[in-house]
Design a protein around this motif. Structure first.
Motif, PDB file in Angstrom:
ATOM      1  N   GLU A   1       0.839  -1.184   0.000  1.00  0.00           N
ATOM      2  CA  GLU A   1       0.000   0.000   0.000  1.00  0.00           C
ATOM      3  C   GLU A   1       0.882   1.246   0.000  1.00  0.00           C
ATOM      4  O   GLU A   1       2.069   1.204   0.350  1.00  0.00           O
ATOM      5  CB  GLU A   1      -0.937   0.001   1.210  1.00  0.00           C
ATOM      6  CG  GLU A   1      -1.967  -1.122   1.146  1.00  0.00           C
ATOM      7  CD  GLU A   1      -3.112  -0.921   2.118  1.00  0.00           C
ATOM      8  OE1 GLU A   1      -3.768   0.150   2.062  1.00  0.00           O
ATOM      9  OE2 GLU A   1      -3.358  -1.840   2.922  1.00  0.00           O
TER      10      GLU A   1
ATOM     11  N   ASP B   1     -10.256   4.010   7.252  1.00  0.00           N
ATOM     12  CA  ASP B   1      -9.048   4.456   6.546  1.00  0.00           C
ATOM     13  C   ASP B   1      -8.154   5.282   7.456  1.00  0.00           C
ATOM     14  O   ASP B   1      -7.731   6.393   7.121  1.00  0.00           O
ATOM     15  CB  ASP B   1      -9.438   5.269   5.307  1.00  0.00           C
ATOM     16  CG  ASP B   1     -10.264   4.470   4.321  1.00  0.00           C
ATOM     17  OD1 ASP B   1      -9.815   3.385   3.920  1.00  0.00           O
ATOM     18  OD2 ASP B   1     -11.361   4.923   3.969  1.00  0.00           O
TER      19      ASP B   1
ATOM     20  N   GLN C   1      -4.589  -2.441  -1.997  1.00  0.00           N
ATOM     21  CA  GLN C   1      -5.832  -2.797  -1.313  1.00  0.00           C
ATOM     22  C   GLN C   1      -6.606  -3.867  -2.072  1.00  0.00           C
ATOM     23  O   GLN C   1      -7.606  -4.386  -1.565  1.00  0.00           O
ATOM     24  CB  GLN C   1      -6.714  -1.564  -1.135  1.00  0.00           C
ATOM     25  CG  GLN C   1      -6.156  -0.536  -0.177  1.00  0.00           C
ATOM     26  CD  GLN C   1      -7.188   0.512   0.206  1.00  0.00           C
ATOM     27  OE1 GLN C   1      -8.382   0.385  -0.066  1.00  0.00           O
ATOM     28  NE2 GLN C   1      -6.742   1.569   0.845  1.00  0.00           N
TER      29      GLN C   1
END
Length: 423
Positions: free
Chosen positions: A137, A268, A341
Protein backbone atom coordinates in the motif's frame (compact mmCIF):
# COMPACT_ATOMS: atom_id res chain seq x y z
CA UNK A 1 -33.88 24.20 -2.60
CA UNK A 2 -37.14 22.94 -3.99
CA UNK A 3 -39.75 24.69 -6.15
CA UNK A 4 -42.82 25.19 -3.98
CA UNK A 5 -45.08 25.53 -7.02
CA UNK A 6 -44.05 22.09 -8.26
CA UNK A 7 -44.52 20.65 -4.79
CA UNK A 8 -48.00 22.15 -4.50
CA UNK A 9 -49.00 20.76 -7.90
CA UNK A 10 -47.73 17.23 -7.26
CA UNK A 11 -46.93 16.45 -3.62
CA UNK A 12 -47.12 12.72 -4.32
CA UNK A 13 -44.24 12.94 -6.79
CA UNK A 14 -42.21 14.94 -4.25
CA UNK A 15 -42.72 12.34 -1.54
CA UNK A 16 -42.05 9.61 -4.07
CA UNK A 17 -38.67 11.15 -4.85
CA UNK A 18 -37.80 11.27 -1.16
CA UNK A 19 -38.96 7.68 -0.76
CA UNK A 20 -36.50 6.65 -3.47
CA UNK A 21 -33.78 8.11 -1.23
CA UNK A 22 -35.14 6.11 1.69
CA UNK A 23 -36.56 9.20 3.39
CA UNK A 24 -40.01 9.79 4.94
CA UNK A 25 -42.60 12.02 3.22
CA UNK A 26 -42.30 15.76 3.82
CA UNK A 27 -44.93 17.32 1.56
CA UNK A 28 -47.67 17.50 4.21
CA UNK A 29 -45.62 19.49 6.72
CA UNK A 30 -44.14 21.70 3.97
CA UNK A 31 -47.55 22.47 2.48
CA UNK A 32 -49.05 23.13 5.91
CA UNK A 33 -46.36 25.71 6.67
CA UNK A 34 -46.76 27.16 3.18
CA UNK A 35 -50.56 27.44 3.57
CA UNK A 36 -50.26 29.13 6.95
CA UNK A 37 -47.61 31.52 5.61
CA UNK A 38 -49.77 32.42 2.61
CA UNK A 39 -52.80 32.91 4.86
CA UNK A 40 -50.77 35.33 6.99
CA UNK A 41 -49.69 37.16 3.83
CA UNK A 42 -53.28 37.41 2.63
CA UNK A 43 -54.47 38.67 6.01
CA UNK A 44 -51.69 41.26 6.01
CA UNK A 45 -52.60 42.42 2.51
CA UNK A 46 -56.29 42.69 3.44
CA UNK A 47 -55.45 44.74 6.51
CA UNK A 48 -53.14 46.99 4.49
CA UNK A 49 -55.88 47.59 1.93
CA UNK A 50 -58.45 48.38 4.64
CA UNK A 51 -55.99 50.67 6.43
CA UNK A 52 -55.36 52.61 3.22
CA UNK A 53 -59.10 52.85 2.57
CA UNK A 54 -59.84 53.97 6.13
CA UNK A 55 -57.02 56.51 6.08
CA UNK A 56 -58.52 58.15 3.01
CA UNK A 57 -61.95 58.20 4.63
CA UNK A 58 -60.52 59.87 7.74
CA UNK A 59 -59.39 62.82 5.66
CA UNK A 60 -62.75 63.04 3.92
CA UNK A 61 -64.64 62.77 7.20
CA UNK A 62 -62.62 65.56 8.78
CA UNK A 63 -63.11 67.76 5.73
CA UNK A 64 -66.86 67.25 5.91
CA UNK A 65 -66.91 67.75 9.67
CA UNK A 66 -67.88 64.16 10.39
CA UNK A 67 -66.70 62.14 13.40
CA UNK A 68 -63.55 60.31 12.24
CA UNK A 69 -62.66 58.79 15.62
CA UNK A 70 -64.13 55.32 14.93
CA UNK A 71 -62.07 55.16 11.72
CA UNK A 72 -58.97 56.35 13.56
CA UNK A 73 -59.51 53.66 16.19
CA UNK A 74 -59.90 51.09 13.43
CA UNK A 75 -56.64 52.21 11.77
CA UNK A 76 -54.82 51.94 15.09
CA UNK A 77 -56.21 48.46 15.60
CA UNK A 78 -55.26 47.51 12.03
CA UNK A 79 -51.69 48.66 12.63
CA UNK A 80 -51.45 46.34 15.64
CA UNK A 81 -52.94 43.50 13.64
CA UNK A 82 -50.56 44.14 10.76
CA UNK A 83 -47.57 44.01 13.09
CA UNK A 84 -48.77 40.65 14.42
CA UNK A 85 -49.41 39.35 10.90
CA UNK A 86 -45.95 40.49 9.74
CA UNK A 87 -44.33 38.72 12.68
CA UNK A 88 -46.35 35.57 12.00
CA UNK A 89 -45.53 35.62 8.29
CA UNK A 90 -41.83 36.15 9.01
CA UNK A 91 -41.69 33.33 11.54
CA UNK A 92 -43.52 30.92 9.22
CA UNK A 93 -41.29 31.90 6.27
CA UNK A 94 -38.16 31.28 8.33
CA UNK A 95 -39.48 27.94 9.56
CA UNK A 96 -40.39 26.94 6.00
CA UNK A 97 -36.97 27.95 4.70
CA UNK A 98 -35.24 26.01 7.48
CA UNK A 99 -37.23 22.89 6.63
CA UNK A 100 -36.68 23.16 2.89
CA UNK A 101 -32.95 23.76 3.39
CA UNK A 102 -32.58 20.33 5.03
CA UNK A 103 -34.45 18.33 2.35
CA UNK A 104 -32.08 16.84 -0.26
CA UNK A 105 -32.45 17.08 -4.00
CA UNK A 106 -34.77 14.57 -5.64
CA UNK A 107 -33.08 11.88 -7.74
CA UNK A 108 -33.41 11.99 -11.50
CA UNK A 109 -35.81 9.42 -12.94
CA UNK A 110 -32.99 7.33 -14.46
CA UNK A 111 -31.01 7.00 -11.20
CA UNK A 112 -30.97 3.34 -10.10
CA UNK A 113 -32.89 2.48 -6.95
CA UNK A 114 -30.82 1.27 -4.00
CA UNK A 115 -29.85 1.66 -0.35
CA UNK A 116 -26.07 2.07 -0.39
CA UNK A 117 -22.85 1.66 -2.38
CA UNK A 118 -23.55 -2.03 -2.95
CA UNK A 119 -26.48 -1.06 -5.18
CA UNK A 120 -24.50 1.26 -7.47
CA UNK A 121 -24.53 0.25 -11.13
CA UNK A 122 -21.29 -0.12 -13.06
CA UNK A 123 -21.20 1.70 -16.40
CA UNK A 124 -17.85 0.52 -17.71
CA UNK A 125 -14.26 -0.40 -16.86
CA UNK A 126 -11.12 0.95 -18.46
CA UNK A 127 -7.77 -0.79 -18.19
CA UNK A 128 -6.84 -4.08 -16.60
CA UNK A 129 -6.24 -4.09 -12.85
CA UNK A 130 -2.55 -4.43 -12.06
CA UNK A 131 -1.40 -7.84 -10.84
CA UNK A 132 1.56 -7.14 -8.60
CA UNK A 133 3.03 -9.87 -6.43
CA UNK A 134 3.13 -8.80 -2.79
CA UNK A 135 1.77 -5.39 -3.70
CA UNK A 136 2.34 -2.79 -0.99
CA UNK A 137 0.00 0.00 0.00
CA UNK A 138 1.06 3.58 -0.60
CA UNK A 139 1.93 4.34 3.01
CA UNK A 140 4.38 1.42 3.21
CA UNK A 141 5.93 2.49 -0.08
CA UNK A 142 6.17 6.16 0.87
CA UNK A 143 7.62 5.58 4.33
CA UNK A 144 10.18 3.09 2.99
CA UNK A 145 11.27 5.63 0.38
CA UNK A 146 11.66 8.24 3.10
CA UNK A 147 9.38 10.78 1.39
CA UNK A 148 6.08 10.26 3.26
CA UNK A 149 6.04 11.07 6.97
CA UNK A 150 2.91 10.48 9.03
CA UNK A 151 4.69 10.78 12.38
CA UNK A 152 5.91 14.28 11.63
CA UNK A 153 2.42 15.27 10.46
CA UNK A 154 0.88 13.87 13.65
CA UNK A 155 3.35 15.85 15.75
CA UNK A 156 2.38 19.02 13.89
CA UNK A 157 -1.36 18.53 13.46
CA UNK A 158 -2.61 15.21 14.80
CA UNK A 159 -4.22 12.32 12.95
CA UNK A 160 -5.27 12.37 9.28
CA UNK A 161 -2.46 14.61 8.03
CA UNK A 162 0.59 13.80 5.91
CA UNK A 163 3.97 15.38 5.23
CA UNK A 164 5.30 14.72 1.72
CA UNK A 165 8.91 15.41 0.85
CA UNK A 166 11.22 15.52 -2.14
CA UNK A 167 10.05 13.69 -5.27
CA UNK A 168 6.69 12.67 -3.76
CA UNK A 169 5.90 16.30 -3.02
CA UNK A 170 6.98 17.09 -6.58
CA UNK A 171 4.80 14.24 -7.91
CA UNK A 172 1.79 15.67 -6.07
CA UNK A 173 2.42 19.07 -7.68
CA UNK A 174 2.98 17.46 -11.09
CA UNK A 175 -0.34 15.64 -10.92
CA UNK A 176 -2.22 18.84 -10.17
CA UNK A 177 -0.47 20.73 -12.97
CA UNK A 178 -1.19 17.92 -15.43
CA UNK A 179 -4.88 17.86 -14.50
CA UNK A 180 -5.27 21.63 -14.84
CA UNK A 181 -3.53 21.59 -18.20
CA UNK A 182 -5.79 18.80 -19.43
CA UNK A 183 -9.00 20.53 -18.37
CA UNK A 184 -8.06 23.99 -19.60
CA UNK A 185 -6.37 23.05 -22.87
CA UNK A 186 -8.57 20.16 -23.98
CA UNK A 187 -11.94 20.69 -22.34
CA UNK A 188 -12.26 24.47 -22.29
CA UNK A 189 -12.36 25.03 -18.53
CA UNK A 190 -11.18 28.40 -17.23
CA UNK A 191 -8.63 28.13 -14.44
CA UNK A 192 -9.64 29.99 -11.28
CA UNK A 193 -7.79 30.66 -8.04
CA UNK A 194 -10.62 31.15 -5.51
CA UNK A 195 -10.66 32.01 -1.80
CA UNK A 196 -10.22 29.08 0.56
CA UNK A 197 -12.54 30.59 3.18
CA UNK A 198 -16.19 31.39 2.51
CA UNK A 199 -19.14 32.97 4.29
CA UNK A 200 -22.27 31.18 5.48
CA UNK A 201 -24.14 32.22 2.33
CA UNK A 202 -21.69 30.43 0.03
CA UNK A 203 -21.72 27.19 2.04
CA UNK A 204 -25.50 27.40 2.13
CA UNK A 205 -25.72 27.98 -1.63
CA UNK A 206 -24.04 24.70 -2.53
CA UNK A 207 -25.79 22.72 0.22
CA UNK A 208 -23.12 22.23 2.89
CA UNK A 209 -25.07 24.38 5.36
CA UNK A 210 -27.04 24.05 7.48
CA UNK A 211 -27.22 20.27 7.53
CA UNK A 212 -23.53 19.35 7.29
CA UNK A 213 -21.83 21.93 9.47
CA UNK A 214 -20.13 19.21 11.51
CA UNK A 215 -18.24 18.08 8.41
CA UNK A 216 -16.65 21.52 7.98
CA UNK A 217 -13.94 23.51 9.74
CA UNK A 218 -14.84 27.03 10.88
CA UNK A 219 -12.40 29.83 11.64
CA UNK A 220 -12.59 32.24 14.57
CA UNK A 221 -13.79 34.89 12.11
CA UNK A 222 -16.87 32.85 11.25
CA UNK A 223 -15.58 31.82 7.81
CA UNK A 224 -15.72 28.20 6.67
CA UNK A 225 -12.68 26.45 5.19
CA UNK A 226 -13.78 25.04 1.86
CA UNK A 227 -14.37 21.26 1.73
CA UNK A 228 -14.01 21.48 -2.06
CA UNK A 229 -13.54 24.22 -4.65
CA UNK A 230 -17.09 23.47 -5.75
CA UNK A 231 -18.22 25.92 -3.07
CA UNK A 232 -16.46 29.10 -4.23
CA UNK A 233 -16.58 28.24 -7.95
CA UNK A 234 -20.33 27.56 -8.03
CA UNK A 235 -21.10 30.62 -5.92
CA UNK A 236 -19.38 32.89 -8.43
CA UNK A 237 -22.76 33.01 -10.20
CA UNK A 238 -24.85 33.54 -7.05
CA UNK A 239 -27.36 36.41 -7.17
CA UNK A 240 -26.80 36.93 -10.89
CA UNK A 241 -28.67 36.72 -14.19
CA UNK A 242 -26.57 35.25 -17.00
CA UNK A 243 -27.19 35.66 -20.72
CA UNK A 244 -27.71 32.45 -22.65
CA UNK A 245 -24.69 33.34 -24.80
CA UNK A 246 -22.46 33.07 -21.71
CA UNK A 247 -23.41 29.45 -21.08
CA UNK A 248 -22.09 26.96 -20.44
CA UNK A 249 -19.61 28.42 -17.98
CA UNK A 250 -16.80 25.97 -17.21
CA UNK A 251 -14.37 26.60 -14.36
CA UNK A 252 -11.61 24.55 -12.74
CA UNK A 253 -9.38 25.06 -9.73
CA UNK A 254 -6.73 23.23 -7.75
CA UNK A 255 -7.12 23.99 -4.08
CA UNK A 256 -6.47 22.51 -0.69
CA UNK A 257 -9.69 21.03 0.72
CA UNK A 258 -10.52 20.76 4.41
CA UNK A 259 -12.89 18.19 5.87
CA UNK A 260 -13.61 17.29 9.48
CA UNK A 261 -14.44 13.69 8.49
CA UNK A 262 -16.90 13.70 11.41
CA UNK A 263 -18.47 10.41 10.38
CA UNK A 264 -15.27 8.61 9.43
CA UNK A 265 -14.14 7.31 12.82
CA UNK A 266 -12.24 4.06 12.36
CA UNK A 267 -12.29 4.26 8.55
CA UNK A 268 -9.05 4.46 6.55
CA UNK A 269 -7.06 5.50 9.59
CA UNK A 270 -3.73 4.75 7.89
CA UNK A 271 -2.43 6.53 4.84
CA UNK A 272 -3.84 9.26 2.62
CA UNK A 273 -7.26 7.89 1.66
CA UNK A 274 -9.21 10.03 4.15
CA UNK A 275 -7.48 13.21 5.27
CA UNK A 276 -8.47 16.44 6.99
CA UNK A 277 -6.48 18.36 4.35
CA UNK A 278 -5.83 17.35 0.76
CA UNK A 279 -5.51 18.80 -2.74
CA UNK A 280 -8.16 18.35 -5.38
CA UNK A 281 -8.72 19.66 -8.88
CA UNK A 282 -12.39 20.57 -9.18
CA UNK A 283 -14.54 21.19 -12.24
CA UNK A 284 -17.75 23.24 -12.14
CA UNK A 285 -20.17 23.86 -15.00
CA UNK A 286 -23.09 26.27 -15.12
CA UNK A 287 -25.49 25.66 -17.97
CA UNK A 288 -29.07 25.69 -19.21
CA UNK A 289 -31.48 22.87 -18.33
CA UNK A 290 -31.48 21.44 -21.85
CA UNK A 291 -27.66 21.17 -21.85
CA UNK A 292 -27.03 19.80 -18.37
CA UNK A 293 -27.34 16.08 -19.15
CA UNK A 294 -24.83 16.34 -21.99
CA UNK A 295 -22.57 18.51 -19.82
CA UNK A 296 -22.63 15.81 -17.15
CA UNK A 297 -21.34 13.24 -19.63
CA UNK A 298 -18.71 15.68 -20.88
CA UNK A 299 -17.47 16.47 -17.36
CA UNK A 300 -17.19 12.77 -16.53
CA UNK A 301 -15.23 12.23 -19.73
CA UNK A 302 -12.79 14.96 -18.69
CA UNK A 303 -12.13 13.24 -15.36
CA UNK A 304 -11.79 9.84 -17.05
CA UNK A 305 -9.31 11.29 -19.54
CA UNK A 306 -6.96 12.19 -16.69
CA UNK A 307 -6.90 8.59 -15.48
CA UNK A 308 -6.53 7.20 -19.01
CA UNK A 309 -3.50 9.42 -19.65
CA UNK A 310 -1.99 8.31 -16.34
CA UNK A 311 -2.50 4.67 -17.30
CA UNK A 312 -4.55 3.94 -14.17
CA UNK A 313 -7.23 1.23 -14.38
CA UNK A 314 -10.63 2.47 -13.26
CA UNK A 315 -14.33 1.84 -13.39
CA UNK A 316 -17.23 4.30 -13.55
CA UNK A 317 -20.46 3.66 -11.68
CA UNK A 318 -23.84 5.39 -11.45
CA UNK A 319 -24.67 6.00 -7.82
CA UNK A 320 -27.96 4.61 -6.60
CA UNK A 321 -30.59 6.74 -4.88
CA UNK A 322 -29.35 5.83 -1.41
CA UNK A 323 -25.70 6.71 -2.06
CA UNK A 324 -26.00 10.14 -3.68
CA UNK A 325 -24.92 13.38 -2.08
CA UNK A 326 -27.36 15.93 -0.68
CA UNK A 327 -27.39 18.35 -3.64
CA UNK A 328 -27.11 15.83 -6.47
CA UNK A 329 -29.86 14.71 -8.81
CA UNK A 330 -27.53 12.22 -10.52
CA UNK A 331 -23.92 11.22 -9.82
CA UNK A 332 -21.22 9.22 -11.55
CA UNK A 333 -18.37 7.99 -9.37
CA UNK A 334 -15.03 7.05 -10.87
CA UNK A 335 -13.13 4.44 -8.88
CA UNK A 336 -9.42 3.84 -9.43
CA UNK A 337 -7.76 0.45 -8.94
CA UNK A 338 -5.44 0.19 -5.93
CA UNK A 339 -3.39 -3.03 -6.07
CA UNK A 340 -2.21 -2.57 -2.47
CA UNK A 341 -5.83 -2.80 -1.31
CA UNK A 342 -6.85 -5.12 -4.16
CA UNK A 343 -9.95 -3.04 -4.80
CA UNK A 344 -11.38 0.01 -6.55
CA UNK A 345 -11.63 3.24 -4.53
CA UNK A 346 -13.39 6.49 -5.38
CA UNK A 347 -11.19 9.14 -6.97
CA UNK A 348 -13.81 11.36 -8.62
CA UNK A 349 -17.48 12.14 -8.19
CA UNK A 350 -19.29 14.04 -10.97
CA UNK A 351 -22.77 15.31 -10.14
CA UNK A 352 -25.59 17.07 -11.93
CA UNK A 353 -27.47 19.15 -9.35
CA UNK A 354 -30.13 20.46 -11.72
CA UNK A 355 -31.54 23.76 -10.42
CA UNK A 356 -31.28 22.70 -6.76
CA UNK A 357 -28.21 24.82 -5.93
CA UNK A 358 -29.28 27.61 -8.27
CA UNK A 359 -32.47 28.16 -6.28
CA UNK A 360 -30.47 28.44 -3.08
CA UNK A 361 -28.03 30.85 -4.75
CA UNK A 362 -30.62 32.74 -6.81
CA UNK A 363 -28.62 32.11 -9.99
CA UNK A 364 -30.62 32.61 -13.20
CA UNK A 365 -30.26 32.89 -16.98
CA UNK A 366 -32.31 34.28 -19.84
CA UNK A 367 -32.28 34.47 -23.61
CA UNK A 368 -31.21 37.73 -25.20
CA UNK A 369 -34.05 40.24 -25.24
CA UNK A 370 -36.22 38.06 -23.01
CA UNK A 371 -37.49 39.53 -19.73
CA UNK A 372 -38.32 36.15 -18.23
CA UNK A 373 -35.58 34.29 -16.36
CA UNK A 374 -34.99 30.65 -15.43
CA UNK A 375 -32.74 29.00 -12.91
CA UNK A 376 -29.45 27.67 -14.26
CA UNK A 377 -28.32 24.09 -13.78
CA UNK A 378 -25.07 23.50 -11.90
CA UNK A 379 -22.68 20.56 -12.11
CA UNK A 380 -19.51 19.71 -10.23
CA UNK A 381 -16.89 17.00 -10.43
CA UNK A 382 -13.45 16.03 -9.19
CA UNK A 383 -10.96 16.22 -11.96
CA UNK A 384 -9.53 14.42 -9.94
CA UNK A 385 -8.57 14.14 -6.25
CA UNK A 386 -4.83 14.81 -6.33
CA UNK A 387 -3.94 12.91 -3.17
CA UNK A 388 -5.77 9.80 -4.26
CA UNK A 389 -4.21 10.07 -7.70
CA UNK A 390 -0.80 10.21 -6.02
CA UNK A 391 -1.35 7.04 -4.04
CA UNK A 392 -2.88 5.33 -7.09
CA UNK A 393 0.24 6.12 -9.12
CA UNK A 394 2.44 4.89 -6.28
CA UNK A 395 0.62 1.58 -5.97
CA UNK A 396 0.13 0.89 -9.68
CA UNK A 397 3.67 1.89 -10.67
CA UNK A 398 5.53 0.25 -7.78
CA UNK A 399 8.48 -2.00 -8.50
CA UNK A 400 9.70 -5.04 -6.56
CA UNK A 401 12.62 -3.04 -5.13
CA UNK A 402 10.24 -0.43 -3.67
CA UNK A 403 10.91 2.23 -6.27
CA UNK A 404 8.12 3.91 -8.22
CA UNK A 405 8.08 4.53 -11.95
CA UNK A 406 6.79 7.92 -13.03
CA UNK A 407 3.97 7.72 -15.61
CA UNK A 408 5.24 8.85 -18.99
CA UNK A 409 2.80 11.77 -19.18
CA UNK A 410 4.18 13.18 -15.91
CA UNK A 411 7.90 12.95 -16.73
CA UNK A 412 7.99 16.48 -18.26
CA UNK A 413 6.31 17.80 -15.10
CA UNK A 414 8.95 15.99 -13.01
CA UNK A 415 11.85 17.72 -14.79
CA UNK A 416 12.69 14.48 -16.58
CA UNK A 417 12.64 12.20 -13.51
CA UNK A 418 11.50 8.73 -14.55
CA UNK A 419 11.80 6.79 -11.29
CA UNK A 420 11.48 7.64 -7.62
CA UNK A 421 14.00 5.79 -5.46
CA UNK A 422 14.93 5.98 -1.80
CA UNK A 423 16.61 9.23 -0.87
Amino acid sequence: MHDLRVLRDNPEAFDGGLARRGLPPQSAVVLDLDARRRAAQTALQDMQARRNEASKLIGAYKKDGKDAQPLMDEVASLKEGMAEAEATEKALSEELDRLLSTIPNLPATDVPQGKDEHDNVERHRVGTPSVIENAKEHFDLGEALGFMDFSAAAKLSGARFTVLKGPLARLERALGDFMLDTHTREFGYTEVSPPLMVRDEAAYGTGQLPKFAEDLFQTNTGHWLIPTAEVPLTNLVADSILDAEELPLRMTARTPCFRAEAGAAGRDTRGMIRQHQFYKVEMVSVTTPDQSAAEHERMTEAAETVLKRLGLPFRTVTLCTGDMGFSAAKTYDIEVWLPGQNMYREISSCSNCGDFQARRMKARWRNKGDKNTQFVHTLNGSGVAVGRALLAVMENYQEADGSIRVPEVLVPYMNGLERIVRG
